[in-house]
Design an enzyme around this catalytic site. Structure first.
Site, PDB file in Angstrom:
ATOM      1  N   LYS A   9     -14.047  22.408  41.922  1.00 50.60           N
ATOM      2  CA  LYS A   9     -13.319  22.824  43.132  1.00 50.60           C
ATOM      3  C   LYS A   9     -11.847  23.081  42.787  1.00 50.60           C
ATOM      4  O   LYS A   9     -11.270  22.404  41.940  1.00 50.60           O
ATOM      5  CB  LYS A   9     -13.416  21.706  44.170  1.00 50.60           C
ATOM      6  CG  LYS A   9     -12.771  22.060  45.481  1.00 50.60           C
ATOM      7  CD  LYS A   9     -13.151  21.094  46.574  1.00 50.60           C
ATOM      8  CE  LYS A   9     -12.473  21.523  47.857  1.00 50.60           C
ATOM      9  NZ  LYS A   9     -12.866  22.886  48.286  1.00 50.60           N
ATOM     10  N   LYS A  14      -9.311  21.083  36.865  1.00 46.10           N
ATOM     11  CA  LYS A  14      -9.948  21.861  35.791  1.00 46.10           C
ATOM     12  C   LYS A  14      -8.961  22.236  34.691  1.00 46.10           C
ATOM     13  O   LYS A  14      -9.247  22.070  33.508  1.00 46.10           O
ATOM     14  CB  LYS A  14     -10.503  23.182  36.332  1.00 46.10           C
ATOM     15  CG  LYS A  14     -11.707  23.089  37.187  1.00 46.10           C
ATOM     16  CD  LYS A  14     -12.103  24.461  37.657  1.00 46.10           C
ATOM     17  CE  LYS A  14     -11.040  25.118  38.513  1.00 46.10           C
ATOM     18  NZ  LYS A  14     -10.706  24.319  39.706  1.00 46.10           N
ATOM     19  N   ASP A 128     -15.087  27.149  43.663  1.00 48.38           N
ATOM     20  CA  ASP A 128     -15.303  27.032  45.103  1.00 48.38           C
ATOM     21  C   ASP A 128     -16.399  27.972  45.575  1.00 48.38           C
ATOM     22  O   ASP A 128     -17.136  27.654  46.503  1.00 48.38           O
ATOM     23  CB  ASP A 128     -13.996  27.335  45.851  1.00 48.38           C
ATOM     24  CG  ASP A 128     -12.949  26.284  45.550  1.00 48.38           C
ATOM     25  OD1 ASP A 128     -12.953  25.238  46.225  1.00 48.38           O
ATOM     26  OD2 ASP A 128     -12.151  26.496  44.629  1.00 48.38           O
TER      27      ASP A 128
HETATM   28  N1  LIG Z   1      -6.230  12.616  36.096  1.00 49.88           N
HETATM   29  C1  LIG Z   1      -5.129  13.070  36.696  1.00 49.88           C
HETATM   30  N2  LIG Z   1      -4.093  12.241  36.900  1.00 49.88           N
HETATM   31  C2  LIG Z   1      -2.973  12.662  37.494  1.00 49.88           C
HETATM   32  N3  LIG Z   1      -2.779  13.920  37.946  1.00 49.88           N
HETATM   33  C3  LIG Z   1      -3.786  14.800  37.779  1.00 49.88           C
HETATM   34  C4  LIG Z   1      -4.989  14.427  37.141  1.00 49.88           C
HETATM   35  N4  LIG Z   1      -5.797  15.523  37.106  1.00 49.88           N
HETATM   36  C5  LIG Z   1      -5.116  16.524  37.678  1.00 49.88           C
HETATM   37  N5  LIG Z   1      -3.905  16.093  38.101  1.00 49.88           N
HETATM   38  C6  LIG Z   1      -2.894  16.885  38.789  1.00 49.88           C
HETATM   39  O1  LIG Z   1      -3.508  17.589  39.853  1.00 49.88           O
HETATM   40  C7  LIG Z   1      -2.940  18.901  39.960  1.00 49.88           C
HETATM   41  C8  LIG Z   1      -4.039  19.926  40.017  1.00 49.88           C
HETATM   42  O2  LIG Z   1      -4.687  19.970  38.787  1.00 49.88           O
HETATM   43  P1  LIG Z   1      -5.163  21.347  38.123  1.00 49.88           P
HETATM   44  O3  LIG Z   1      -5.653  21.011  36.757  1.00 49.88           O
HETATM   45  O4  LIG Z   1      -4.105  22.383  38.221  1.00 49.88           O
HETATM   46  O5  LIG Z   1      -6.363  21.730  39.077  1.00 49.88           O
HETATM   47  P2  LIG Z   1      -7.315  23.022  39.056  1.00 49.88           P
HETATM   48  O6  LIG Z   1      -7.109  23.712  37.753  1.00 49.88           O
HETATM   49  O7  LIG Z   1      -8.686  22.481  39.221  1.00 49.88           O
HETATM   50  O8  LIG Z   1      -6.911  23.868  40.220  1.00 49.88           O
HETATM   51  C9  LIG Z   1      -2.014  19.059  38.758  1.00 49.88           C
HETATM   52  O9  LIG Z   1      -0.686  19.019  39.202  1.00 49.88           O
HETATM   53  C10 LIG Z   1      -2.308  17.903  37.860  1.00 49.88           C
HETATM   54  O10 LIG Z   1      -1.196  17.373  37.219  1.00 49.88           O
HETATM   55 MG   LIG Z   2      -6.463  25.584  37.407  1.00 44.90          MG
END
Ligand SMILES: Nc1ncnc2c1ncn2[C@@H]1O[C@H](COP(=O)(O)OP(=O)(O)O)[C@@H](O)[C@H]1O
Ligand SMILES: [Mg+2]
Ligand SMILES: Nc1ncnc2c1ncn2[C@@H]1O[C@H](COP(=O)(O)OP(=O)(O)O)[C@@H](O)[C@H]1O
Ligand code: SF4
Ligand SMILES: [Mg+2]
Lengths: 256, 256
Positions: A9, A14, A128
């Site tokens: 999601k 990711k 999604d």
């Molecule tokens: N295990 C974690 N601990 C702390 N923050 C996290 C963790 N995993 C993701 N985040 C934070 O959540 C936010 C969204 O993560 P992101 O990897 O960009 O999501 P996606 O790629 O799925 O859209 C980022 O700012 C990231 O730093």
């Molecule tokens: Mg992303």
């Protein structure tokens, strides 16, 4: 070649997971390509010191043609990881996954895999909706394994279920298989049980359990993965263990 | 006819907001149709005592034809609200928004609006990608106003920005306009400032501010909106105020 698509999601982590895996594979000496397949186009930003790179779709909108070389739409980041972002079309106009299809066509035309000879390719894909371009990494031999990133939140598990069903709907075509779940914790009530429940119901393995980590955010603010930041941290060991497990997994299948 | 499309990131609270708005409009004596445009197909569940209704796409997969009457794919719920769910295609196979397009075609064929003569139509639409069927409620005269549901979370505001851009990309075609933002709180740090910042940057108004509410969850567990549960609660007043504001808004424009 180990070819993995990371789905989940939007906002679930990711890109955090994928960029740390890329950095970890590279740290272990592997040649890696990471391809961001999310219109957000920030998959590889923490392999590039916080500097986003020009997505393929943005290039095509600007110059009204495909790039003539991969160099125009890629960058070498931390540890020599080759970074690419597909980008997406203008919001509302055209299939949101079009950037992925355009990019895949380009990569074939430029024979990227033959030229760069990666040992690991990671696709970071919006999960999604699994349709159009967003389904492409599963199909047509691009990825052989799918990892689903989820927390225990209802919405995240709903998306995980959708992704798993989409992959299973291609089961008889020799496309990618779901290798397992990466639990990326949000620290909600009964999170472990909720994700274990989901895993058991769907015959899936939880192959990674990533805690909510301040180190992730700290190095993210510096435009880095935790691997680049400090490989001695417990969180870095989590990613290194996961990459070793995926490499061993691949070797084992090679013997079959 | 007041025709509103409610967009937002998956899981942000669209169905909660939309079903409570439908219930509130009905409580004020209006004739309402609510059309769920999210493959999750649970938009109207709390207008139907927790009983999900058969989505149009599920009907078509089962019987391999369009329904002959609207009664086969709709249900009258709380307060006489007519409920419809579009559903979605099989995951991974076909455009995720296809259910919306199929449903809209069906509604035209069956002349639903002429027969039922609604005063209010609410579309509850997935906003993670605004493309294909998910863009349909904005186009082609289905909705005249778009409400964007968001929290202060980065991912939610990213989706809100995408939705706003998509609507603006149709600005010169006389399609729906964004009427405003509904802040559905997640109680993160500086949430008000973050959403106000976004609103100001994009020339949008925050027309609703919905607190995180235990009453919402309590009545949800009983398959009800808070309006059905207890119209005297502060949270119910929030929804009633919002509906009154939207009705007054519509009347004012009518005078122009
Ligand atoms: N295990 C974690 N601990 C702390 N923050 C996290 C963790 N995993 C993701 N985040 C934070 O959540 C936010 C969204 O993560 P992101 O990897 O960009 O999501 P996606 O790629 O799925 O859209 C980022 O700012 C990231 O730093
Ligand atoms: Mg992303
Ligand atoms: N203001 C709120 N207070 C408490 N819970 C909420 C609130 N808004 C939404 N929720 C809860 O969040 C969950 C997701 O909301 P939902 O309306 O289904 O999201 P969406 O339709 O956007 O996917 C629901 O279980 C709902 O009860
Ligand atoms: S296939 Fe998926 S991404 Fe493409 S238009 Fe349809 S919903 Fe959007
Ligand atoms: Mg919903």
């Amino acid at each position: 070649m180990l070819k993995i698509a990371v789905y989940g999601k939007g906002g679930i982590g990711k890109s955090t997971i994928t960029s740390n895996l890329s950095a970890a594979f590279s740290f272990l000496g592997k040649k890696v390509i990471q391809i961001g397949c999310d219109p957000k186009a920030d998959s590889t930003i923490n392999l590039l010191g916080g500097q986003p790179l020009l997505p393929v779709m943005n290039y095509m909108r600007e110059y009204e043609r495909y790039p003539a070389s991969i160099a125009e739409v890629s960058k070498i980041g931390y540890g020599g990881v080759l970074c690419i972002e597909t980008g997406g079309p203008t919001p509302g106009l055209g299939c949101a996954g079009r950037g992925i299809i355009a990019t895949f066509n380009l990569l074939e035309e430029l024979a990227l895999f033959k030229t760069f000879e990666p040992e690991v390719v990671l696709y970071d894909v919006l999960g999604d909706v699994v349709c159009g371009g967003f389904a492409a990494p599963i199909r047509e031999g691009y990825a052989s394994k799918v990892l689903i990133v989820t927390s225990g939140e209802k919405m995240s598990l709903y998306a995980a279920n959708n992704i798993n069903r989409a992959v299973n709907n291609f089961a008889d075509r020799g496309y990618a298989k779901v290798r397992g779940i990466i639990l990326n914790r949000r620290n909600i009530d009964h999170e472990t049980e909720k994700v274990q429940d989901f895993a058991v119901k769907n015959g899936l393995e939880i192959i990674g359990d990533i805690p909510r980590s301040r180190d992730i955010n700290h190095f993210e603010d510096e435009g880095k993965t935790v691997i680049e930041g400090n490989t001695d941290l417990p969180i870095s060991h989590k990613f290194l263990d996961l990459t070793r497990m995926l490499l061993a997994d691949e070797q084992q299948r090679g013997r079959l």
